[in-house]
Design a protein around this motif. Structure first.
Motif, mmCIF file in Angstrom:
data_model
loop_
_atom_site.group_PDB
_atom_site.id
_atom_site.type_symbol
_atom_site.label_atom_id
_atom_site.label_comp_id
_atom_site.label_asym_id
_atom_site.label_seq_id
_atom_site.Cartn_x
_atom_site.Cartn_y
_atom_site.Cartn_z
ATOM 1 N N ARG A 100 5.546 -100.572 -43.695
ATOM 2 C CA ARG A 100 4.588 -101.932 -43.766
ATOM 3 C C ARG A 100 4.819 -102.592 -45.036
ATOM 4 N N THR A 101 4.373 -101.941 -46.226
ATOM 5 C CA THR A 101 4.284 -102.297 -47.396
ATOM 6 C C THR A 101 5.601 -102.990 -48.114
ATOM 7 N N ARG A 102 6.734 -102.671 -47.548
ATOM 8 C CA ARG A 102 8.121 -102.935 -47.737
ATOM 9 C C ARG A 102 8.657 -104.035 -47.071
ATOM 10 N N VAL A 103 7.977 -104.330 -45.731
ATOM 11 C CA VAL A 103 8.586 -105.476 -45.000
ATOM 12 C C VAL A 103 7.798 -106.825 -45.030
ATOM 13 N N GLN A 104 6.484 -106.538 -45.340
ATOM 14 C CA GLN A 104 5.447 -107.631 -45.531
ATOM 15 C C GLN A 104 5.925 -108.870 -46.294
ATOM 16 N N THR A 105 6.273 -108.418 -47.625
ATOM 17 C CA THR A 105 6.599 -109.475 -48.434
ATOM 18 C C THR A 105 7.846 -110.296 -47.996
ATOM 19 N N PRO A 106 8.912 -109.703 -47.612
ATOM 20 C CA PRO A 106 9.938 -110.571 -47.071
ATOM 21 C C PRO A 106 9.647 -111.461 -45.821
ATOM 22 N N MET A 107 8.838 -110.784 -44.850
ATOM 23 C CA MET A 107 8.338 -111.458 -43.522
ATOM 24 C C MET A 107 7.269 -112.452 -43.867
ATOM 25 N N MET A 108 6.563 -112.566 -45.062
ATOM 26 C CA MET A 108 5.687 -113.470 -45.267
ATOM 27 C C MET A 108 5.688 -114.522 -46.530
ATOM 28 N N LYS A 109 6.852 -114.327 -47.091
ATOM 29 C CA LYS A 109 7.236 -114.995 -48.251
ATOM 30 C C LYS A 109 7.450 -116.578 -47.879
ATOM 31 N N PRO A 110 6.525 -117.481 -48.295
ATOM 32 C CA PRO A 110 6.981 -118.803 -47.840
ATOM 33 C C PRO A 110 8.218 -119.242 -47.835
ATOM 34 N N LYS A 111 9.014 -118.825 -48.996
ATOM 35 C CA LYS A 111 10.485 -119.267 -49.122
ATOM 36 C C LYS A 111 11.252 -118.712 -48.030
ATOM 37 N N ASN A 112 11.151 -117.622 -47.565
ATOM 38 C CA ASN A 112 11.741 -117.101 -46.402
ATOM 39 C C ASN A 112 11.452 -117.695 -45.281
ATOM 40 N N VAL A 113 10.284 -118.070 -44.884
ATOM 41 C CA VAL A 113 9.797 -118.688 -43.866
ATOM 42 C C VAL A 113 10.137 -120.078 -43.839
ATOM 43 N N THR A 114 10.259 -120.895 -44.706
ATOM 44 C CA THR A 114 10.644 -122.353 -44.921
ATOM 45 C C THR A 114 11.964 -122.604 -44.521
ATOM 46 N N ALA A 115 12.879 -121.529 -44.770
ATOM 47 C CA ALA A 115 14.497 -121.494 -44.714
ATOM 48 C C ALA A 115 14.801 -121.660 -43.049
ATOM 49 N N TYR A 116 13.918 -121.349 -42.117
ATOM 50 C CA TYR A 116 14.008 -121.644 -40.817
ATOM 51 C C TYR A 116 13.398 -122.787 -40.074
ATOM 52 N N LEU A 117 12.637 -123.554 -40.925
ATOM 53 C CA LEU A 117 11.767 -124.563 -40.271
ATOM 54 C C LEU A 117 12.600 -125.599 -39.376
ATOM 55 N N PRO A 118 13.664 -126.227 -40.054
ATOM 56 C CA PRO A 118 14.522 -127.062 -39.585
ATOM 57 C C PRO A 118 15.157 -126.814 -38.120
ATOM 58 N N GLN A 119 15.861 -125.346 -38.115
ATOM 59 C CA GLN A 119 16.268 -124.923 -36.670
ATOM 60 C C GLN A 119 14.936 -124.698 -35.988
ATOM 61 N N MET A 120 13.826 -124.128 -36.539
ATOM 62 C CA MET A 120 12.697 -123.885 -35.491
ATOM 63 C C MET A 120 12.022 -125.033 -34.920
ATOM 64 N N ASP A 121 12.130 -126.105 -35.674
ATOM 65 C CA ASP A 121 11.731 -127.533 -35.258
ATOM 66 C C ASP A 121 12.724 -128.044 -34.102
ATOM 67 N N GLN A 122 13.922 -127.704 -34.118
ATOM 68 C CA GLN A 122 14.925 -128.163 -33.118
ATOM 69 C C GLN A 122 14.670 -127.387 -31.981
ATOM 70 N N VAL A 123 14.395 -126.014 -32.205
ATOM 71 C CA VAL A 123 13.878 -125.252 -30.984
ATOM 72 C C VAL A 123 12.803 -125.810 -29.969
ATOM 73 N N ALA A 124 11.778 -126.313 -30.873
ATOM 74 C CA ALA A 124 10.464 -126.806 -30.446
ATOM 75 C C ALA A 124 10.888 -128.193 -29.636
ATOM 76 N N LEU A 125 11.693 -129.094 -30.272
ATOM 77 C CA LEU A 125 12.230 -130.382 -29.544
ATOM 78 C C LEU A 125 12.859 -130.186 -28.420
ATOM 79 N N ASP A 126 14.032 -129.086 -28.399
ATOM 80 C CA ASP A 126 14.586 -128.627 -27.176
ATOM 81 C C ASP A 126 13.593 -128.376 -26.013
ATOM 82 N N PHE A 127 12.538 -127.356 -26.341
ATOM 83 C CA PHE A 127 11.652 -127.286 -25.272
ATOM 84 C C PHE A 127 10.793 -128.391 -24.853
ATOM 85 N N LEU A 128 10.492 -129.206 -25.775
ATOM 86 C CA LEU A 128 9.805 -130.606 -25.414
ATOM 87 C C LEU A 128 10.363 -131.161 -24.293
#
Length: 365
Positions: free
Chosen positions: A187-215
């Protein structure tokens, strides 16, 4: 031991909350007697008055750490709850209650809170004394008490299946199952990579497209039927898997395609996940005869788990192969899997098991 279920909202489905625990610090804390005594103290403050307003004030006082008069602490046996019988605890009263349904278990939890108040005791043969806490202030207090060593009961049947599959899991059962030092190590080793804003924002454009496709898919249903079909929950599962696979596998699985074959890998993962959670509900809350011999339900659970494992691991290997084939000089951002594989203290098996749990949890939660 006492087990304390902390519900931020009493209508939360217990199995969904358990799965969400993979990415949250803790949702459920176990305790030695001293912590059970703390629950008893909380209960004493709640039930010394019938006023809901005073109950809320008491919870606030406890959360703020105000002075405690321990002479007023009631014993754990005073916590109200369904009728208990020797050996079987509250199981008979659960099964005899007309509102108890494995598929809609949140309704039963809600009824318990409405009947007995925000702190309820249940005795379950597999878990021992269990305390349900629905007030968020009390939940915060209990979480802070166990912040350094959170513990939750494993899903014992799933733990046995993974323990027996030693050739695959190599005794690394994952955050979903582990407790203590092993849980803390991962847990102590995965929490930083999984919760770091930079790592999350990298997926936002593609995640947004998934949401639009679902809509778009929702709009198609609305146009064809004038409303959502009665299978719409299954559509939500598709959206969930499409979203989580984008992060876990660094690619989309095509879950939102209009004519997805029934034997596709995406639908296989969704179908087996649903089977796993339904079987877990029945097995964990029922008699644990599977500990002595493989019951029909346990055998079905093992079969569904193995099928899920087969398809999920195949996709993980495909993702690994694509990552290895990537140009070393590429300036593309590292994927989550790459970041985890490069994290000191994590083995490949740790990472693979985490990805498996992300897929399993993401589909249902």
């Amino acid at each position: 031991k006492a087990i304390i279920f902390v519900f931020q909202n009493p209508v939360i489905n217990i199995i969904q909350a358990m799965m969400a625990a993979i990415l949250n610090k803790t949702w459920m804390t176990g305790s030695q007697f001293v912590r059970f005594n703390t629950v008893s103290l909380v209960h004493s403050r709640y039930h010394s008055t019938s006023s809901v307003l005073n109950q809320q004030a008491a919870a606030s006082a406890i959360a703020q750490g105000s002075a405690i008069d321990r002479s007023s602490v009631k014993p754990p046996s005073a916590i109200p709850g369904p009728r208990r019988v020797p050996f079987f605890g509250c199981v008979p009263s659960m099964f005899l209650d007309k509102d108890f349904d494995f598929k809609r278990i949140h309704i039963y939890w809600n009824k318990l809170i409405a009947t007995y108040g925000p702190i309820v005791r249940m005795d379950l043969p597999a878990f021992g004394p269990t305390v349900l806490v629905s007030d968020p202030n009390v939940g915060e207090t209990l979480t802070r008490i166990t912040m350094d060593d959170p513990w939750r009961p494993s899903m014992y049947s799933l733990k046995k299946i993974r323990t027996d599959a030693v050739e695959y899991y190599e005794k690394k059962l994952g955050l979903l199952i582990e407790n203590g030092e092993e849980w803390k190590r991962v847990r102590t080793r995965v929490q930083t990579p999984m919760m770091k804003p930079k790592n999350v924002t990298a997926y936002l454009p593609q995640m947004d497209q998934v949401a639009l496709d679902f809509l778009d898919r929702i709009a198609t249903f609305q146009k064809n039927y004038g409303e959502m079909p009665n299978t719409f929950q299954h559509e939500i599962y598709k959206w969930a898997l499409e979203s989580v696979s984008l992060v876990a596998l660094n690619r989309r699985m095509g879950c939102l395609e209009p004519n997805l074959p029934s034997d596709s890998e995406a639908l296989t993962l969704i179908t087996e996940t649903n089977k796993i959670f339904e079987l877990l509900s029945r097995i964990e809350f029922g008699p644990h005869l599977w500990r002595f011999f493989p019951t029909p339900a346990y055998s079905k659970l093992k079969k569904s788990h193995n099928e899920f494992l087969r398809v999920a691991h195949k996709n993980i290997l495909e993702t690994e192969a694509r990552l290895k084939a990537k140009d070393p000089s590429s300036e593309d951002e590292l994927t989550l899997m790459e970041i985890l594989l490069l994290t000191p203290g994590l083995t490949r098996r740790d990472v693979v098991t985490l990805i498996l749990d992300m897929l399993l949890a993401g589909i249902d939660t």
